[in-house]
Design a protein around this motif. Sequence first.
Motif, PDB file in Angstrom:
ATOM      1  N   VAL A   1       0.860  -1.193   0.000  1.00 15.77           N
ATOM      2  CA  VAL A   1       0.000   0.000   0.000  1.00 15.77           C
ATOM      3  C   VAL A   1       0.890   1.234   0.000  1.00 15.77           C
ATOM      4  CG1 VAL A   1      -1.722   1.311   1.305  1.00 15.77           C
ATOM      5  CG2 VAL A   1      -1.885  -1.189   1.187  1.00 15.77           C
ATOM      6  N   HIS A   2       0.493   2.246  -0.796  1.00 15.36           N
ATOM      7  CA  HIS A   2       1.227   3.521  -0.800  1.00 15.36           C
ATOM      8  C   HIS A   2       0.605   4.463   0.219  1.00 15.36           C
ATOM      9  CE1 HIS A   2       2.187   7.660  -2.091  1.00 15.36           C
ATOM     10  NE2 HIS A   2       3.374   7.126  -2.363  1.00 15.36           N
ATOM     11  N   VAL A   3       1.461   5.111   1.014  1.00 12.22           N
ATOM     12  CA  VAL A   3       0.996   5.986   2.087  1.00 12.22           C
ATOM     13  C   VAL A   3       1.641   7.361   1.962  1.00 12.22           C
ATOM     14  CG1 VAL A   3       0.852   6.327   4.586  1.00 12.22           C
ATOM     15  CG2 VAL A   3       0.682   4.014   3.632  1.00 12.22           C
ATOM     16  N   ASN A   4       0.853   8.408   2.154  1.00 13.50           N
ATOM     17  CA  ASN A   4       1.353   9.774   2.289  1.00 13.50           C
ATOM     18  C   ASN A   4       1.375  10.089   3.790  1.00 13.50           C
ATOM     19  OD1 ASN A   4       1.813  10.652  -0.439  1.00 13.50           O
ATOM     20  ND2 ASN A   4      -0.414  10.723  -0.727  1.00 13.50           N
ATOM     21  N   ILE A   5       2.559  10.085   4.369  1.00 14.01           N
ATOM     22  CA  ILE A   5       2.702  10.156   5.819  1.00 14.01           C
ATOM     23  C   ILE A   5       2.188  11.475   6.388  1.00 14.01           C
ATOM     24  CG2 ILE A   5       4.337  10.062   7.732  1.00 14.01           C
ATOM     25  CD1 ILE A   5       6.150   8.356   5.979  1.00 14.01           C
ATOM     26  N   ALA A   6       2.520  12.596   5.746  1.00 12.58           N
ATOM     27  CA  ALA A   6       2.080  13.898   6.258  1.00 12.58           C
ATOM     28  C   ALA A   6       0.565  14.007   6.247  1.00 12.58           C
ATOM     29  CB  ALA A   6       2.702  15.022   5.435  1.00 12.58           C
ATOM     30  N   THR A   7      -0.055  13.537   5.175  1.00 19.54           N
ATOM     31  CA  THR A   7      -1.516  13.588   5.085  1.00 19.54           C
ATOM     32  C   THR A   7      -2.144  12.682   6.130  1.00 19.54           C
ATOM     33  OG1 THR A   7      -1.292  13.982   2.704  1.00 19.54           O
ATOM     34  CG2 THR A   7      -3.472  13.365   3.507  1.00 19.54           C
ATOM     35  N   LEU A   8      -1.529  11.534   6.380  1.00 14.45           N
ATOM     36  CA  LEU A   8      -2.018  10.654   7.429  1.00 14.45           C
ATOM     37  C   LEU A   8      -1.925  11.337   8.789  1.00 14.45           C
ATOM     38  CD1 LEU A   8      -2.937   7.917   8.565  1.00 14.45           C
ATOM     39  CD2 LEU A   8      -0.542   7.170   8.498  1.00 14.45           C
ATOM     40  N   GLY A   9      -0.790  11.974   9.053  1.00 14.45           N
ATOM     41  CA  GLY A   9      -0.631  12.671  10.330  1.00 14.45           C
ATOM     42  C   GLY A   9      -1.635  13.796  10.506  1.00 14.45           C
ATOM     43  N   GLU A  10      -1.842  14.592   9.452  1.00 22.23           N
ATOM     44  CA  GLU A  10      -2.812  15.686   9.529  1.00 22.23           C
ATOM     45  C   GLU A  10      -4.228  15.164   9.748  1.00 22.23           C
ATOM     46  OE1 GLU A  10      -2.136  17.635   5.857  1.00 22.23           O
ATOM     47  OE2 GLU A  10      -0.283  18.635   6.490  1.00 22.23           O
ATOM     48  N   THR A  11      -4.525  14.003   9.177  1.00 22.70           N
ATOM     49  CA  THR A  11      -5.846  13.404   9.359  1.00 22.70           C
ATOM     50  C   THR A  11      -6.052  12.962  10.797  1.00 22.70           C
ATOM     51  OG1 THR A  11      -5.884  12.638   7.063  1.00 22.70           O
ATOM     52  CG2 THR A  11      -7.388  11.543   8.608  1.00 22.70           C
ATOM     53  N   LEU A  12      -5.053  12.322  11.378  1.00 21.83           N
ATOM     54  CA  LEU A  12      -5.191  11.819  12.744  1.00 21.83           C
ATOM     55  C   LEU A  12      -5.195  12.944  13.766  1.00 21.83           C
ATOM     56  CD1 LEU A  12      -2.876   8.664  12.615  1.00 21.83           C
ATOM     57  CD2 LEU A  12      -5.359   8.786  12.350  1.00 21.83           C
ATOM     58  N   VAL A  13      -4.450  14.010  13.498  1.00 21.58           N
ATOM     59  CA  VAL A  13      -4.386  15.123  14.443  1.00 21.58           C
ATOM     60  C   VAL A  13      -5.773  15.708  14.710  1.00 21.58           C
ATOM     61  CG1 VAL A  13      -3.634  17.523  14.653  1.00 21.58           C
ATOM     62  CG2 VAL A  13      -1.979  15.755  14.114  1.00 21.58           C
ATOM     63  N   ARG A  14      -6.642  15.677  13.704  1.00 16.42           N
ATOM     64  CA  ARG A  14      -7.996  16.232  13.873  1.00 16.42           C
ATOM     65  C   ARG A  14      -8.783  15.487  14.944  1.00 16.42           C
ATOM     66  NH1 ARG A  14      -8.289  15.541   8.002  1.00 16.42           N
ATOM     67  NH2 ARG A  14      -7.441  17.398   6.988  1.00 16.42           N
TER      68      ARG A  14
ATOM     69  N   TRP B   1       8.246  17.248   5.745  1.00 16.85           N
ATOM     70  CA  TRP B   1       9.182  17.970   6.623  1.00 16.85           C
ATOM     71  C   TRP B   1       8.660  19.337   7.025  1.00 16.85           C
ATOM     72  CZ3 TRP B   1      11.532  14.165   8.304  1.00 16.85           C
ATOM     73  CH2 TRP B   1      12.014  13.152   7.467  1.00 16.85           C
ATOM     74  N   SER B   2       7.735  19.870   6.252  1.00 14.87           N
ATOM     75  CA  SER B   2       7.161  21.169   6.630  1.00 14.87           C
ATOM     76  C   SER B   2       5.899  21.028   7.479  1.00 14.87           C
ATOM     77  CB  SER B   2       6.814  21.975   5.361  1.00 14.87           C
ATOM     78  OG  SER B   2       5.835  21.288   4.574  1.00 14.87           O
ATOM     79  N   ALA B   3       5.384  19.813   7.590  1.00 15.62           N
ATOM     80  CA  ALA B   3       4.161  19.594   8.364  1.00 15.62           C
ATOM     81  C   ALA B   3       4.442  19.759   9.848  1.00 15.62           C
ATOM     82  CB  ALA B   3       3.594  18.204   8.091  1.00 15.62           C
ATOM     83  N   SER B   4       3.470  20.323  10.560  1.00 11.95           N
ATOM     84  CA  SER B   4       3.579  20.502  12.006  1.00 11.95           C
ATOM     85  C   SER B   4       2.426  19.766  12.669  1.00 11.95           C
ATOM     86  CB  SER B   4       3.540  21.995  12.374  1.00 11.95           C
ATOM     87  OG  SER B   4       3.573  22.156  13.765  1.00 11.95           O
ATOM     88  N   PHE B   5       2.773  18.812  13.514  1.00 15.16           N
ATOM     89  CA  PHE B   5       1.748  18.009  14.166  1.00 15.16           C
ATOM     90  C   PHE B   5       1.555  18.398  15.627  1.00 15.16           C
ATOM     91  CE2 PHE B   5       3.838  15.167  10.983  1.00 15.16           C
ATOM     92  CZ  PHE B   5       2.827  15.215  10.043  1.00 15.16           C
TER      93      PHE B   5
ATOM     94  N   ARG C   1     -10.470   8.657   2.241  1.00 17.38           N
ATOM     95  CA  ARG C   1      -9.136   9.000   1.741  1.00 17.38           C
ATOM     96  C   ARG C   1      -8.100   7.958   2.153  1.00 17.38           C
ATOM     97  NH1 ARG C   1      -7.252  14.377   3.784  1.00 17.38           N
ATOM     98  NH2 ARG C   1      -8.173  13.566   5.707  1.00 17.38           N
ATOM     99  N   LEU C   2      -8.506   7.050   3.045  1.00 19.52           N
ATOM    100  CA  LEU C   2      -7.604   5.991   3.470  1.00 19.52           C
ATOM    101  C   LEU C   2      -7.673   4.770   2.556  1.00 19.52           C
ATOM    102  CD1 LEU C   2      -7.748   7.804   6.047  1.00 19.52           C
ATOM    103  CD2 LEU C   2      -7.485   5.724   7.393  1.00 19.52           C
ATOM    104  N   CYS C   3      -8.459   4.863   1.484  1.00 15.92           N
ATOM    105  CA  CYS C   3      -8.586   3.713   0.576  1.00 15.92           C
ATOM    106  C   CYS C   3      -8.823   4.180  -0.865  1.00 15.92           C
ATOM    107  CB  CYS C   3      -9.705   2.781   1.029  1.00 15.92           C
ATOM    108  SG  CYS C   3     -11.314   3.585   1.227  1.00 15.92           S
ATOM    109  N   CYS C   4      -7.995   5.113  -1.325  1.00 16.32           N
ATOM    110  CA  CYS C   4      -8.106   5.560  -2.712  1.00 16.32           C
ATOM    111  C   CYS C   4      -7.576   4.480  -3.662  1.00 16.32           C
ATOM    112  CB  CYS C   4      -7.303   6.849  -2.922  1.00 16.32           C
ATOM    113  SG  CYS C   4      -7.919   8.274  -1.988  1.00 16.32           S
ATOM    114  N   GLY C   5      -7.998   4.566  -4.904  1.00 14.55           N
ATOM    115  CA  GLY C   5      -7.463   3.674  -5.914  1.00 14.55           C
ATOM    116  C   GLY C   5      -6.131   4.190  -6.440  1.00 14.55           C
ATOM    117  N   THR C   6      -5.451   3.349  -7.178  1.00 14.38           N
ATOM    118  CA  THR C   6      -4.196   3.771  -7.815  1.00 14.38           C
ATOM    119  C   THR C   6      -4.528   4.680  -9.002  1.00 14.38           C
ATOM    120  OG1 THR C   6      -4.232   1.731  -9.122  1.00 14.38           O
ATOM    121  CG2 THR C   6      -2.972   1.705  -7.071  1.00 14.38           C
TER     122      THR C   6
END
Length: 406
Positions: free
Chosen positions: A245-258, A402-406, A350-355
């Motif tokens: 599975v491909h993951v965008n880590i910053a987007t995942l972090g921003e999603t969980l922070v909410r 690297w610019s994301a702030s959690f 957004r946690l299960c988009c297609g390729t």
Amino acid sequence: MTWKSRGEFPSRSVISQRWALFLCLGSFCAGMLFTTRIWTIPENNKGLARPTAAEADKLNVVSEGCNSRIMQELEMKRDKDIYGEVYKSHNSIQTLDKTISNLEMELAAARATQESLRSGAPVSDDIRMSESSGKRKYLMVIGINTAFSSRKRRDSVRATWMPQGEKRKKLEEKGIIIRFVIGHSATSGGILDRAIEAEDRKHGDFLRLNHVEGYLELSAKTKTYFATAVNLWDADFYVKVDDDVHVNIATLGETLVRHRSKPRIYIGCMKSGPVLSQKGVRYHEPEYWKFGEAGNKYFRHATGQLYAISNDLATYISINQDVLHKYANEDVSLGSWFIGLDAEHIDDRRLCCGTPPDCEWKAQAGNICVASFDWSCSGICRSAERIKEVHRRCGEGENALWSASF
């Protein structure tokens, strides 16, 4: 002088008394005539008069009203006092429960470490480090589920969305832990285990579990992963993702922070697939009869490619791992562990988009996906070959992390 010599005096005295009596009676009658009153108790003297029946009823009503109001005020005051005592007791119980939960978590961690050492199973360096140093707070722990045969998949992940070397250490400073998660083979210390140990010496990115690997043991592995991770790292969230599975880590972090301030969070792409009772088919459920009549569906649960749970739920798994039932499918097992809890299920597509082109179109529209894979393959089809393309077309860009702030 004798009575005879004064013979007229008795006669005069008798007459005089009679006339006196007549005069008295006459005076009395004259008084009655002129005053028209008899000797009775005055009726108009309100100060001395007795109250009438109506007045007595009014007095009773007023008295009862005063008594009722006084009783209500006393009851309200008593209720306030009781509520205050209950509130204080509730807070004390909550504090005690939290303390007990923390102690149980630490005890579970110590037991897990002792069992690993006694059984001779591979022990992660993270476990050794946690014994000698205090825990810091992290945003999330990402566990990438992998197998002995998935070396190419792991290398493709390292070459795309998983930072390596100093960058991975820098990511940990931002509060994000990433590890490949794997147990040991049926013959502990065999060639498969030695290959993983050599790979770990090179990259240092494994979390070794006290678990025997096997496809039919994914539910047990998932349970062991969460129990181990929550005892090693104090994080707000614990994520499980497959290695295709491909993951965008910053987007995942921003999603969980909410959802950081919420307790007992279970987030993923929620589904409710059919319970398959036919033997020999993929995802067959041997315990299908527990879900009712034939053709029924499972309860809502997150699809297994990627999901996240909060610290409270991971701690719950750690404490109760010995009594949590395991179904054939690990995503169903996880959902069953939370079905009776006061946990919030969050369905985020957004946690299960297609390729591509699905994730690419969404990225161009400014709605970057957290994870991308092919539903037909339950992951990226031929992921070792295609994940670089997915990363190029659907990745959030290295600067985003690297610019994301959690």
